[in-house]
Design a protein around this motif. Sequence first.
Motif, short mmCIF file in Angstrom:
data_model
loop_
_atom_site.label_atom_id
_atom_site.label_comp_id
_atom_site.label_asym_id
_atom_site.label_seq_id
_atom_site.Cartn_x
_atom_site.Cartn_y
_atom_site.Cartn_z
N LEU A 23 0.41 3.32 17.34
CA LEU A 23 0.48 4.78 17.42
C LEU A 23 0.28 5.42 16.05
N ARG A 24 0.82 4.79 15.00
CA ARG A 24 0.60 5.33 13.65
C ARG A 24 -0.87 5.24 13.27
N ALA A 27 -2.63 8.07 14.99
CA ALA A 27 -2.12 9.41 14.70
C ALA A 27 -3.01 10.16 13.72
N ARG A 30 -4.49 16.98 15.08
CA ARG A 30 -5.47 17.44 16.07
C ARG A 30 -5.10 18.85 16.51
N THR A 58 -11.71 11.53 15.07
CA THR A 58 -10.57 10.89 15.72
C THR A 58 -10.81 10.81 17.22
N ARG A 118 2.15 6.21 28.09
CA ARG A 118 0.82 5.93 27.53
C ARG A 118 0.12 4.92 28.43
N GLU A 141 7.17 10.77 19.62
CA GLU A 141 6.04 9.89 19.29
C GLU A 141 4.72 10.53 19.70
N GLN A 143 4.03 13.79 19.91
CA GLN A 143 3.69 14.88 19.00
C GLN A 143 3.26 14.34 17.64
N ASN A 144 3.83 13.24 17.19
CA ASN A 144 3.37 12.60 15.96
C ASN A 144 1.95 12.06 16.13
N LEU A 145 1.65 11.56 17.34
CA LEU A 145 0.32 11.03 17.61
C LEU A 145 -0.74 12.11 17.51
N VAL A 146 -0.49 13.27 18.12
CA VAL A 146 -1.51 14.32 18.13
C VAL A 146 -1.40 15.24 16.92
N GLY A 147 -0.27 15.20 16.22
CA GLY A 147 -0.10 16.08 15.06
C GLY A 147 -0.03 17.54 15.43
#
Length: 313
Positions: A23-24, A27, A30, A58, A118, A141, A143-147
């Motif tokens: 996931l990191r 990330a 976006r 991305t 996922r 996780e 929201q961290n993925l999509v920023g």
Amino acid sequence: MTDDLPTGPAPEPEPHSGSPDELRRLAAPRRLRVDDHMFTAPALSGTFRLQLFTAPGTRPVAVATQIAGAEGMSLMNGVETFTGAVWEKHCPDQDLPPVWVERQMELQGALEETRFRRVVFDGADHYRPHGPHWSVITHEELQNLVGATVATDRGTGYVPRAVEPEPQLVFAEFAVARLARPEPFREPACMPAGVPWWRRWTRQVLPRRGDAHTCCWYHGGDWHAVNAMALEFLERARAQSVEPDDMEEFAIAHADAAGASQWQTEALASLFSVSNAIQPASQTGYINGQHRAQAMLEAGVRRTVVLHYIDET
């Protein structure tokens, strides 16, 4: 393209992990490019809220949110087609499908909180991913993925589906030769390859009677005798206006009065059970009953009883 996209002509399968490291790696900041509250795929009846997050270089991230049982085809059952539809419509230049995250919300008085999941696929062919694998992903996780901020609700643009009338249950006489070809499953010893058309018509002309087998329950009795009783009981039930839900009990009572064996009684009960009757889905398949159909076709049974669901519209 980022390093998680293939450089060759054929897409590589995604890793089956959903781990924090993966996931990191995926990330990136976006932006929400699509927020369609009633997205649907042309081939399916299901709807869901689509939030699609993109950024140059991305992989897009698609977040699908649906109310379980209220929007037609579920996200889980339609995941390959839904993902492919989003891929083809909104990011057709991508070599891999969008990173897919789904959430089905349970509707029980009020919308209950449910987890995001996922979905990773084994591979894809022309906007058709296949081999889905699910793993839980937290909202943090995600929201961290999509920023970016990901909405957790169904959205104000949700339009409830019209209430559909309950289908009417009908037991009816049916020609066994018209049943679809059973597909081998679960019992390879007695269902090795279905029943080809030439054999089913040969058995109609030269039926096999009293030829029970020991391979399974389905082949263990005389379906000619059972269906003769079933058709007689069906006529009696119609004359007495017996409701479909009461047909199984009606058949068992008449089977006992007729001196049917235990196997014959069980077989009759299965034909008149609303949860276990033979139900042709169409000319190409079954909702239920293909193993019994296999046994009947092999024996050359000509008429049986099937269950239909008829819309009252």
